[in-house]
Design a protein around this motif. Structure first.
Motif, PDB file in Angstrom:
ATOM      1  N   ALA A 168      44.601 -22.108 121.139  1.00 50.49           N
ATOM      2  CA  ALA A 168      44.451 -23.243 120.216  1.00 50.49           C
ATOM      3  C   ALA A 168      43.443 -22.925 119.117  1.00 50.49           C
ATOM      4  O   ALA A 168      43.630 -23.312 117.953  1.00 50.49           O
ATOM      5  N   ARG A 169      42.394 -22.195 119.465  1.00 53.80           N
ATOM      6  CA  ARG A 169      41.410 -21.794 118.445  1.00 53.80           C
ATOM      7  C   ARG A 169      42.055 -20.879 117.408  1.00 53.80           C
ATOM      8  O   ARG A 169      41.763 -20.962 116.213  1.00 53.80           O
ATOM      9  N   LYS A 170      42.927 -19.987 117.871  1.00 51.16           N
ATOM     10  CA  LYS A 170      43.660 -19.134 116.937  1.00 51.16           C
ATOM     11  C   LYS A 170      44.526 -19.999 116.019  1.00 51.16           C
ATOM     12  O   LYS A 170      44.597 -19.767 114.798  1.00 51.16           O
ATOM     13  N   GLY A 171      45.187 -20.968 116.597  1.00 47.84           N
ATOM     14  CA  GLY A 171      46.031 -21.859 115.809  1.00 47.84           C
ATOM     15  C   GLY A 171      45.237 -22.645 114.787  1.00 47.84           C
ATOM     16  O   GLY A 171      45.693 -22.853 113.652  1.00 47.84           O
ATOM     17  N   LEU A 176      47.484 -24.308 111.872  1.00 44.23           N
ATOM     18  CA  LEU A 176      48.691 -24.875 112.471  1.00 44.23           C
ATOM     19  C   LEU A 176      48.539 -26.367 112.750  1.00 44.23           C
ATOM     20  O   LEU A 176      47.457 -26.839 113.113  1.00 44.23           O
ATOM     21  N   ASP A 177      49.643 -27.078 112.613  1.00 48.57           N
ATOM     22  CA  ASP A 177      49.701 -28.485 112.991  1.00 48.57           C
ATOM     23  C   ASP A 177      50.404 -28.551 114.346  1.00 48.57           C
ATOM     24  O   ASP A 177      51.628 -28.427 114.427  1.00 48.57           O
ATOM     25  N   TYR A 178      49.636 -28.765 115.404  1.00 48.47           N
ATOM     26  CA  TYR A 178      50.225 -28.748 116.736  1.00 48.47           C
ATOM     27  C   TYR A 178      51.068 -29.980 117.048  1.00 48.47           C
ATOM     28  O   TYR A 178      51.709 -30.042 118.101  1.00 48.47           O
ATOM     29  N   ALA A 179      51.105 -30.937 116.118  1.00 47.64           N
ATOM     30  CA  ALA A 179      52.065 -32.030 116.258  1.00 47.64           C
ATOM     31  C   ALA A 179      53.488 -31.495 116.186  1.00 47.64           C
ATOM     32  O   ALA A 179      54.425 -32.112 116.710  1.00 47.64           O
ATOM     33  N   GLU A 180      53.633 -30.339 115.557  1.00 44.97           N
ATOM     34  CA  GLU A 180      54.949 -29.714 115.404  1.00 44.97           C
ATOM     35  C   GLU A 180      55.186 -28.658 116.480  1.00 44.97           C
ATOM     36  O   GLU A 180      55.697 -27.561 116.236  1.00 44.97           O
ATOM     37  N   THR A 181      54.774 -28.987 117.700  1.00 42.42           N
ATOM     38  CA  THR A 181      55.054 -28.168 118.885  1.00 42.42           C
ATOM     39  C   THR A 181      55.346 -29.120 120.036  1.00 42.42           C
ATOM     40  O   THR A 181      55.035 -30.313 119.965  1.00 42.42           O
ATOM     41  N   TRP A 182      55.906 -28.594 121.106  1.00 38.41           N
ATOM     42  CA  TRP A 182      56.249 -29.439 122.252  1.00 38.41           C
ATOM     43  C   TRP A 182      55.734 -28.817 123.542  1.00 38.41           C
ATOM     44  O   TRP A 182      55.874 -27.619 123.757  1.00 38.41           O
ATOM     45  N   GLU A 207      38.947 -28.658 123.989  1.00 39.72           N
ATOM     46  CA  GLU A 207      38.019 -27.534 124.111  1.00 39.72           C
ATOM     47  C   GLU A 207      37.950 -26.725 122.815  1.00 39.72           C
ATOM     48  O   GLU A 207      36.894 -26.168 122.474  1.00 39.72           O
ATOM     49  N   ALA A 208      39.062 -26.668 122.094  1.00 40.20           N
ATOM     50  CA  ALA A 208      39.110 -25.919 120.837  1.00 40.20           C
ATOM     51  C   ALA A 208      38.554 -26.727 119.657  1.00 40.20           C
ATOM     52  O   ALA A 208      38.468 -26.205 118.543  1.00 40.20           O
ATOM     53  N   GLY A 209      38.219 -27.981 119.914  1.00 34.94           N
ATOM     54  CA  GLY A 209      37.664 -28.816 118.846  1.00 34.94           C
ATOM     55  C   GLY A 209      38.701 -29.290 117.849  1.00 34.94           C
ATOM     56  O   GLY A 209      38.407 -29.515 116.671  1.00 34.94           O
ATOM     57  N   ILE A 210      39.926 -29.486 118.335  1.00 30.41           N
ATOM     58  CA  ILE A 210      41.020 -29.938 117.469  1.00 30.41           C
ATOM     59  C   ILE A 210      41.368 -31.381 117.828  1.00 30.41           C
ATOM     60  O   ILE A 210      41.715 -31.660 118.983  1.00 30.41           O
ATOM     61  N   PRO A 211      41.298 -32.314 116.882  1.00 23.05           N
ATOM     62  CA  PRO A 211      41.757 -33.679 117.163  1.00 23.05           C
ATOM     63  C   PRO A 211      43.226 -33.639 117.591  1.00 23.05           C
ATOM     64  O   PRO A 211      44.053 -32.995 116.938  1.00 23.05           O
ATOM     65  N   ASP A 212      43.538 -34.300 118.692  1.00 15.95           N
ATOM     66  CA  ASP A 212      44.879 -34.212 119.261  1.00 15.95           C
ATOM     67  C   ASP A 212      45.873 -34.995 118.390  1.00 15.95           C
ATOM     68  O   ASP A 212      45.788 -36.213 118.285  1.00 15.95           O
TER      69      ASP A 212
END
Length: 218
Positions: A168-171, A176-182, A207-212
């Motif tokens: 996720a940190r790499k993303g 990357l917008d992880y909303a566009e993953t499943w 943990e990666a500090g990314i708002p879900d």
């Protein structure tokens, strides 16, 4: 530099991150449809991202897995356990030798296209539950593929020893917008928020500090 890799891409966080990180090396992406509960959700995102990157994308059906194999991943949303991503809770989701089957097909496809690497996004969090995600399996399968091909096709699995949070940190660094993953194994219109993969997804993003950005049912 000649693109020399084929990637197995599911449409989940891990493989989409790998797709973007190594896009300059990837000549072909392949998604296997083996009839899982969440196949349609994942395939849609795999197709989306390959299209955005201009990477040729194949969807290969593996209907026999759904027909003959046993796994809660193939038996509908109600069969998927809820709760933490641990061995006892998630073992029912194992599709026997799934990665071995997919990698074997990907290997033949790679050699047919003159490619020398097959990429897969297994990571350290998979090791306890899924035998065909472990480093020992990846090494052995890579050696078998090399031995069994004129092109000496090998596996490239750069996430094997890192966590989903590391991915996720790499993303995050890639934008990357992880909303566009499943991720959700139940395969509804939204992530259930309760199954092991949903919980693992939440924890990795936190943990990666990314708002879900994920839409959950609850």
């Amino acid at each position: 530099m000649k693109k020399d890799a084929l990637i197995v891409v599911s449409g989940g966080m891990d493989s989409i991150t790998l797709l973007y990180e190594y896009q300059e090396d990837i000549a072909l992406a392949v998604t296997f449809d083996y009839g899982s509960n969440h196949a349609a959700n994942e395939i849609a995102f795999a197709k989306l991202h390959c299209g955005l990157l201009g990477i040729p994308h194949l969807i290969i059906p593996l209907d026999f897995i759904h027909q003959y194999f046993h796994s809660s991943l193939l038996e509908g949303a109600d069969a998927i356990p809820e709760g933490s991503y641990d061995t006892d809770n998630m073992k029912s989701t194992v599709v026997p030798f799934r990665n071995g089957i997919m990698l074997a097909i990907a290997c033949g496809l790679a050699e047919s296209r003159g490619l020398h690497q097959v990429m897969i996004a297994n990571h350290s969090g998979d090791h306890a539950i899924y035998p065909d995600c472990r480093a020992s399996f990846i090494r052995a399968m890579s050696q078998a593929m090399s031995n069994g091909t004129y092109e000496n096709v090998v596996i490239k699995a750069p996430y094997t020893d890192i966590s989903k949070a590391d991915i996720a940190r790499k993303g995050k660094a890639l934008g990357l917008d992880y909303a566009e993953t499943w991720s959700c194994y139940k395969g509804g219109e939204k992530h259930c928020g309760k199954c092991g993969t949903c919980i693992e997804r939440k924890e990795a993003l936190q943990e990666a500090g990314i708002p879900d950005p994920t839409e959950y049912e609850q």
